[in-house]
Motif scaffolding. Structure first.
Motif: not given
Length: 220
Positions: A153-176
């Motif tokens: 949902a965060a990748v689809e720009s639905v809202g802001i979320f809090r999560v462990t830093s390792t969980f979305c490392k790939n999406e951060v690296d990809a600029g998503l």
């Protein structure tokens, strides 16, 4: 010390584990795969839970639980084994539509994506100056125990979320996704291993916990 070959013959049977998806998929799977490669007689059942894990379920040898609080006293063995950093993330598209939050107070009124037990988000200035600040999440746009659903949902720009830093490392690296409020630290998640007392004496249980202790910093 036993040789790997001798140890492989001495460790056998089925090890049953349960863990939340956010932790199990990213931190336990590599340990489980390694142990099965080294110990051919060891069988592992890793039950990944998308919802809350019942850590009093006696069908498991070890139940891993994530919380930002200490666990209450109980009749089972509780070992604190890990701590995971949590950050705040949003998509670039979301941040173009809404002004990027600069302080935790700026989250008020924005669509948030929360876990089922998240009532407040606690922030502490990263420079160590100032008191912790609790932000009421209000009425989140999305409430789900499934961290992967919240991430999508965060990748689809639905809202802001809090999560462990390792969980979305790939999406951060990809600029998503982008980390926001980097000047503030969130409460880390404490990870506990819970097990009936009698299970702690099993060689395969001790082996898993000892191996995890040697692996746990590699995936940060």
């Amino acid at each position: 010390m036993l040789s790997a070959q001798t140890q492989g013959r001495s460790i056998s049977g089925t090890l049953q584990l349960a863990a939340p998806y956010e932790f199990g998929a990213h931190h336990l799977s590599s340990v489980a795969a390694h142990l099965m490669a080294v110990y051919p007689e060891l069988r592992i059942i890793l039950d990944i839970k998308y919802g809350l894990v019942d850590f009093y379920d006696t069908n498991y040898d070890i139940v891993f639980s994530m919380t930002d609080r200490e666990l209450p006293n109980s009749t089972i063995v509780v070992k604190r084994v890990f701590e995971l950093d949590r950050w705040i993330f949003a998509s670039q598209k979301f941040l173009r539509h809404y002004a990027e939050p600069r302080t935790p107070e700026d989250l008020t009124g924005l669509p948030l994506l929360c876990g089922v037990d998240e009532k407040t988000w606690r922030f502490t200035p990263a420079n160590g100056e100032g008191e912790p600040l609790d932000i009421d999440v209000g009425q989140p746009r999305l409430i789900s125990a499934n961290a992967d659903f919240r991430k999508r949902a965060a990748v689809e720009s639905v809202g802001i979320f809090r999560v462990t830093s390792t969980f979305c490392k790939n999406e951060v690296d990809a600029g998503l996704l982008k980390r926001i409020l980097a000047d503030y630290e969130c409460q880390p998640l404490k990870v506990f291993a819970l097990m009936p007392t009698r299970r702690l004496t099993l060689p395969r249980v001790r082996l898993f916990l000892d191996t995890f202790a040697s692996y746990k910093y590699a995936d940060r």
